[in-house]
Scaffold this motif. Structure first.
Motif, short mmCIF file in Angstrom:
data_model
loop_
_atom_site.label_atom_id
_atom_site.label_comp_id
_atom_site.label_asym_id
_atom_site.label_seq_id
_atom_site.Cartn_x
_atom_site.Cartn_y
_atom_site.Cartn_z
N LEU A 1 0.81 -1.21 0.00
CA LEU A 1 0.00 0.00 0.00
C LEU A 1 0.84 1.27 0.00
O LEU A 1 0.71 2.11 0.87
N CYS B 1 -1.28 4.47 0.27
CA CYS B 1 -2.19 4.67 1.40
C CYS B 1 -1.44 5.25 2.60
O CYS B 1 -1.58 4.79 3.71
N ARG C 1 -6.98 -1.37 3.60
CA ARG C 1 -6.46 -0.67 4.77
C ARG C 1 -7.38 0.51 5.06
O ARG C 1 -7.67 1.33 4.19
N CYS D 1 -7.66 1.59 -0.17
CA CYS D 1 -7.37 2.54 0.90
C CYS D 1 -8.65 3.33 1.13
O CYS D 1 -9.19 3.93 0.19
#
Length: 143
Positions: free
Chosen positions: A25, A28, A55, A136
């Motif tokens: 990620l 994010c 997330r 995200c």
């Protein structure tokens, strides 16, 4: 063993996040990234299903992954195309979850009461067979 140690050290040195977060990620890491998703190949090619790896982040806490706001958030996944039974679960202590699902258009809904905050949000996302949808999303807390 040595490559794993080097990879972990390189990761911690670059942004201080754990190995999974830093590798999966990279987008994010700021609130501007919330409510977005990316597709990436899965290691195992599955002709019928994909994976959602999400997330949850917040701007209400001391950090984006403040466990007071992102841990234990209830999520619901509903397939828009098939209209089957929704899949329900909770985020882990870091505000993350992984779920194997069929290909199609899905709606991710978040719902939680974190202290004096009511938290909810919704995001429509795409899952493709043999792909991981990396999500995200802001937990959406308000007092």
């Amino acid at each position: 063993m040595r490559p794993q140690v080097l990879l972990l050290l390189g990761c911690v040195a670059c942004d201080g996040k754990d190995l999974d977060t830093a590798l999966n990620l990279p987008f994010c890491l700021a609130m501007e990234d919330a409510s977005g998703f990316e597709l990436e190949p899965l290691e195992q090619d599955d002709p019928a299903s994909g994976e959602i790896w999400a997330r949850v982040i917040t701007d209400e806490g001391s950090s984006l992954d403040d466990p007071q706001f992102v841990a234990g958030v209830t999520y619901t996944l509903e397939n828009v195309d098939v209209q089957g039974a929704p899949q329900v679960g909770e985020t882990d202590a870091g505000g993350e979850f992984t779920k194997r699902v069929g290909a199609g258009t899905w709606v991710l809904r978040l719902d939680a009461r974190q202290g004096t905050y009511n938290c909810s949000n919704e995001l429509e996302l795409t899952v493709e067979a043999g792909m991981r949808t990396v999500v995200c999303i802001d937990v959406g807390c308000e007092q």
